[in-house]
Design an enzyme around this catalytic site. Structure first.
Site, PDB file in Angstrom:
ATOM      1  CG  ASP A  92      -0.748  19.611  -7.683  1.00  0.00           C
ATOM      2  OD1 ASP A  92      -0.752  20.513  -6.821  1.00  0.00           O
ATOM      3  OD2 ASP A  92      -1.739  18.922  -7.956  1.00  0.00           O
ATOM      4  NE  ARG A 151       0.188  13.733  -4.569  1.00  0.00           N
ATOM      5  CZ  ARG A 151      -1.126  13.742  -4.828  1.00  0.00           C
ATOM      6  NH1 ARG A 151      -1.991  13.530  -3.845  1.00  0.00           N
ATOM      7  NH2 ARG A 151      -1.569  13.980  -6.046  1.00  0.00           N
ATOM      8  CD  GLN A 166      -4.293  11.901  -8.541  1.00  0.00           C
ATOM      9  OE1 GLN A 166      -4.312  11.807  -7.321  1.00  0.00           O
ATOM     10  NE2 GLN A 166      -4.010  13.036  -9.151  1.00  0.00           N
ATOM     11  CG  ASP A 295     -12.136  16.705  -2.429  1.00  0.00           C
ATOM     12  OD1 ASP A 295     -11.641  17.184  -3.466  1.00  0.00           O
ATOM     13  OD2 ASP A 295     -11.621  16.822  -1.296  1.00  0.00           O
ATOM     14  CD  GLU A 308      -9.675  13.529  -1.460  1.00  0.00           C
ATOM     15  OE1 GLU A 308      -9.096  13.975  -2.464  1.00  0.00           O
ATOM     16  OE2 GLU A 308      -9.443  13.923  -0.293  1.00  0.00           O
ATOM     17  CB  SER A 311      -9.319  16.243  -5.529  1.00  0.00           C
ATOM     18  OG  SER A 311      -9.344  17.645  -5.413  1.00  0.00           O
TER      19      SER A 311
END
Length: 378
Positions: A92, A151, A166, A295, A308, A311
Site C-alpha cells: 500500500d 510507515r 490495524q 473515513d 480517525e 478508512s
C-alpha cells in the site's frame, strides 16, 4: 531483470490531476510547535487507568472487537504478511503522490541466485483482496487480519506512529452492492462494533465514566466531503473535519479522493483500491455525488480534536482502476500482478478497510497519546 525493475520503481510517477489536484497536509499535525499547542489546549490531564490496567484493558478490547467483526461482518481471521515482494505490487503506497514510501531491503537468497527485493508492508489493503480468492470466500463473506506495518514517512505526533497495528478486513460483494446504500449499511455495522466495545469497556472499568467524557452517539452521521467544503471553504481539511465533529460527534466522511469544486481533493487516496471516482446517488436527498469510500471520524473529547478510527471503501473495478490510474499518472502500475488480477477478473469485487487498533484503544480508554497504548518511537 529484477534490478532494472527496481530502477523503474524508484521513480514513482507524480500525480497529474485536472486543475492540479492537491490536498492539505496529510498524516500528522505538521510541526512539534503545533503539537505542543494542541496538547496544551487539553489542559490538565490524568490517565484514568494506570499502565498495567491499560494493557489488560487493551487485551480485553482486542478480543471483544475481533469477535464483533466476525459476528457483525461475517469475517474470519487469516494470517497477514509483514513483508512482500516489491515486484508483486501489493504493498500500500497510502496516497498517490509517492511521498510515503515503504521500508525496503534486499534478500540475497541462495547466494543471490534467486534474490528478492522485499518491502515491509504499510498496510495489507491490496493483499486482502487477493486473499479473498485464495481463501475461497463467498458472497458477503470475508477476512480480517491482525496487521502490523511500518510507515516511516509519517509525522510522529500524539495520534500518529510509524508503527501501525490495524484490523485490515475485506469482504466479497457483487455489482449490485456497488452503491452508497450498501456502503453505509456496512459502516453502520462497523460503528456498532466500536460502540459496543465502548459499552463493554465502560462496564469493565467504571472509573472511565468519571473523567468527563461522554459516550459515543448511538448513530453515526454521513457527510460528503464536498458538503464539508461548501460550509467551510476557507478552512483546511482537518479543521473542517473538527468543525463537523464538534456538531455531530461521529461522522462517516464520504467521497475522499476525487477533486472537489475548487479542483482540490479533500485528501489524496491511492488510485488502485478505493473507488473514489464513481458517481452514486446520495441516499439522503438523491443528489449525484462522487466516491464510494470514506473515513469513520469521531470527536476526541480528551485531545479536543478530530480522531480517525477507520478508512474504508468499495474497491475499484477494472474500469475504475484504469480511470483512477490515468488521473494520477500511474498507468504503468497496470503491469503489476495485483492490477492484472483485477483487469482479468481473477479476484472478486470487494469492500474493505482498516481500523486503527491503537487509535481505537486510545479513544475508548480516554487517553491523550498513542504512547500510552503502544510501544514505539516518537
Amino acid at each position: 531483470m529484477i534490478q532494472r525493475s527496481m530502477a523503474c520503481l524508484q521513480h514513482i510517477p507524480r500525480r497529474c490531476f485536472p486543475k492540479g489536484v492537491q490536498e492539505k497536509p496529510g498524516p500528522g499535525i505538521g510541526s512539534y510547535e503545533q503539537v505542543e499547542q494542541q496538547l496544551q489546549s487539553i489542559g490538565k490531564y490524568e490517565q484514568v487507568l494506570d499502565n498495567k490496567s491499560t494493557q489488560i484493558a487493551v487485551a480485553k478490547l482486542k478480543l471483544h472487537i475481533e469477535e464483533g467483526l466476525c459476528n457483525k461482518m461475517n469475517l474470519h481471521r487469516v494470517e497477514c504478511p509483514l513483508i512482500v515482494d516489491e515486484l508483486r505490487g501489493v504493498n500500500d503506497m497510502l496516497d498517490r503522490d509517492g511521498s510515503r514510501t515503504p521500508v525496503g531491503f534486499y534478500i540475497k537468497n541462495d547466494h543471490e541466485k534467486h534474490p528478492v527485493n522485499a518491502q515491509v508492508v504499510q498496510a495489507a489493503t491490496k493483499w486482502k483482496r487477493m486473499a479473498l480468492a485464495q481463501f475461497d470466500c463467498g458472497l458477503h463473506e470475508g477476512v480480517y487480519t491482525d496487521m502490523r506495518a511500518v510507515r516511516k514517512d509519517y509525522f510522529l505526533d500524539h495520534d500518529h506512529s510509524c508503527y501501525v497495528a490495524q484490523w485490515d478486513w475485506e469482504m466479497v460483494i457483487d455489482e449490485e452492492d456497488r452503491n452508497l446504500d450498501f456502503l453505509f449499511d456496512v459502516v453502520r455495522r462497523l460503528y456498532s462494533v466500536i460502540k459496543g466495545a465502548e459499552q463493554f469497556i465502560l462496564d469493565e472499568y467504571p472509573d472511565l465514566k468519571t473523567c468527563g467524557v461522554s459516550e459515543l452517539p448511538d448513530d453515526i452521521e454521513f457527510v460528503h466531503c464536498q458538503d464539508l467544503f461548501d460550509r467551510w471553504p476557507d478552512l483546511d481539511r482537518k479543521k473542517r473535519e473538527s468543525m463537523i465533529l464538534e456538531e455531530k460527534k461521529a461522522v462517516f466522511l464520504c467521497g475522499i479522493g476525487y477533486p472537489m469544486s475548487d479542483g482540490t481533493a479533500h485528501e489524496l487516496r491511492a488510485s488502485d483500491y478505493d473507488d473514489w471516482c464513481t458517481e452514486a446517488e446520495w441516499p439522503m436527498d438523491g443528489r449525484t455525488m462522487r466516491g464510494l469510500n470514506g473515513d469513520i471520524l469521531v470527536w476526541n473529547q480528551v485531545t479536543k480534536r478530530r480522531h480517525e478510527l477507520s478508512s474504508m471503501g468499495i474497491r475499484v473495478t477494472k474500469d475504475t482502476l484504469k480511470i483512477q490510474l490515468k488521473m494520477s499518472g500511474q498507468e504503468d502500475f497496470l503491469n503489476y500482478p495485483y492490477h492484472q488480477a483485477i483487469l482479468n477478473d481473477e479476484i472478486p469485487l470487494s469492500i474493505g478497510g482498516g481500523i486503527g487498533q491503537s487509535r481505537t484503544f486510545m479513544y475508548l480508554l480516554r487517553k491523550a497519546h498513542l504512547g500510552e497504548i503502544e510501544i514505539s518511537v516518537w
